[in-house]
Enzyme design. Structure first.
Site, short mmCIF file in Angstrom:
data_model
loop_
_atom_site.label_atom_id
_atom_site.label_comp_id
_atom_site.label_asym_id
_atom_site.label_seq_id
_atom_site.Cartn_x
_atom_site.Cartn_y
_atom_site.Cartn_z
CB SER A 125 45.70 43.18 39.15
OG SER A 125 46.60 43.39 40.21
CE1 TYR A 150 41.02 42.34 42.68
CE2 TYR A 150 43.37 42.17 43.14
CZ TYR A 150 42.31 42.78 42.48
OH TYR A 150 42.57 43.82 41.61
CE LYS A 154 40.84 42.25 38.98
NZ LYS A 154 39.75 42.91 38.26
#
Ligand code: NAD
Ligand code: UD1
Length: 343
Positions: A125, A150, A154
């Site tokens: 992302s 989150y 990644k």
């Protein structure tokens, strides 16, 4: 014909990529635990493509169930979408996110290694660019200054995959950094419709347009941007799907870890998205300005030139296409609309 294991294949981006893979001569098998999707999406993929494929209701955390999948299928490469993705929830439940996303990925990598499958495309992302990089974001900028669990999952998984490729030259991975995926398949059969009150802009606009939420809160109108509202690089999910097939083709010819931005290279403001949606749908979207949302950056978009030069990929769809297709999907979900289209 190569077989691609698609984890999270029933999800928003995974389902569109399954369609693109099936339409480009790949065989697929899907692993999903349906924690944020429905098995009905797999039927819709079949309806669009006319092709059947195996699927497994399997949690990546369940090592035995995952091992069974690798025993039953002869897999050439993996596209790994499965993960939890709600930023706010990740702040509330960090261990859930680290376990699901990081441990789930480690389980997958171990099964791949044990079965001699060493090619992987990973859903990363733009969030890995963190807060301190200048725009547009380029792949060689420093990453890891993430602002929520989150995003940290990644960045951690990217590092794990780089380390793995470093340790063993038989491994080859593509880290694809998505910007803001919206839109839906033009058939209206697959798209994005999250449970509960949406966090992301386009699903929220859909609810307001449907009349299930009264108005959109625009988080901040005093940013140093073209009209004071936040600017993002929105990308049609079908463009992303094509990007995955291009990345996969290249994956079979490369060694080591590569990283690509998948964005349009264009920034659009919240107000531009609202206006474009209204033009395309003919439906008004009432809004009010609200305070800035904690953790939001004023503006970011991709430098998308590396994917164009090395993968031959460039986004084709416009913001108007994205708004039209998002709305078409939501309209098609209403039974009366589907019947009308069928007639
Ligand atoms: P999604 O939630 O629609 O799809 C993810 C799928 O993975 C779902 O079908 C879910 O049921 C499944 N899943 C989750 N955990 C699992 C597990 N432990 N085992 C098996 N299946 C599991 O999300 P999406 O928008 O399609 O995103 C796909 C990937 O792309 C995610 O990794 C996400 O973090 C990443 N990504 C998404 C965006 C975005 O804006 N949508 C942006 C950047 C990166
Ligand atoms: C968010 C996540 C990002 C994640 C991405 C995809 C945050 C801080 N970032 O990105 O890590 O990869 O989703 O899941 O959550 N907006 C409104 N009103 C709304 C919703 C959004 O004005 O009701 C604005 C936001 O302030 C932002 C833009 O719309 O300027 C896009 O927001 P959103 O769709 O949530 O995506 P990001 O915040 O860019």
């Amino acid at each position: 014909m190569k077989t691609i294991l698609v984890t999270g294949g029933a999800g928003f981006i995974g389902s569109h990529t399954c369609v693109e893979l099936l339409q480009n001569g790949y065989r697929i098998c899907v692993v999903d635990n349906f924690c944020n999707s429905s098995p009905a999406t797999l039927d819709a993929i079949h309806e669009i493509t006319g092709k059947y494929f195996p699927s497994y209701n399997c949690d990546l955390i369940d090592e035995k169930a995952l091992a069974q999948v690798f025993q039953e299928e002869k897999i050439d490469a993996v596209i790994h979408f499965a993960g939890l993705k709600a930023v706010g929830e990740s702040v509330q439940k960090p261990t859930l996110y680290y376990r699901n996303n990081v441990t789930g990925t480690l389980n997958l990598l171990e099964q791949m290694e044990q079965n001699g499958v060493r090619r992987l495309v990973f859903s990363s992302s733009a969030t890995v660019y963190g807060e301190n990089n200048p725009i547009p974001y380029k792949e060689d900028m420093p990453t890891g200054q993430t602002t929520n669990p989150y995003g940290t999952t990644k960045a951690m998984i990217e590092q794990i995959l780089r380390d793995l490729c470093q340790s063993d030259s038989r491994w080859s991975t593509m880290l694809l950094r998505y910007f803001n995926p919206i839109g839906a398949h033009p058939s209206g059969l697959i798209g994005e419709d999250p449970n509960g009150i949406p966090n992301n802009l386009m699903p929220y606009i859909m609810r307001v347009a449907q009349g299930t939420l009264p108005y959109l809160n625009i988080f901040g109108n005093d940013y140093p941007t073209k009209d004071g509202t936040g600017v993002r690089d929105y990308i049609h999910v079908c463009d992303l799907a094509v990007g995955h097939v291009k990345a996969l083709n290249a994956l079979f010819a490369q060694e080591g870890a590569s990283v690509y931005n998948l964005g349009t290279g264009q920034g659009s403001s919240v107000l531009e998205v609202v206006k474009t949606f209204e033009q395309e749908s003919g439906v008004p979207v009432p809004y009010q300005f609200a305070p800035r949302r904690a953790g939001d950056l004023p503006e970011y978009f991709a430098d998308a030139s590396k994917a164009m030069q090395e993968l031959g990929w460039q986004a084709q769809f416009t913001l108007a296409d994205m708004c039209r297709d998002s709305w078409n999907f939501i309209k098609m979900k209403s039974p009366s609309e589907r019947e009308l289209v069928a007639k």
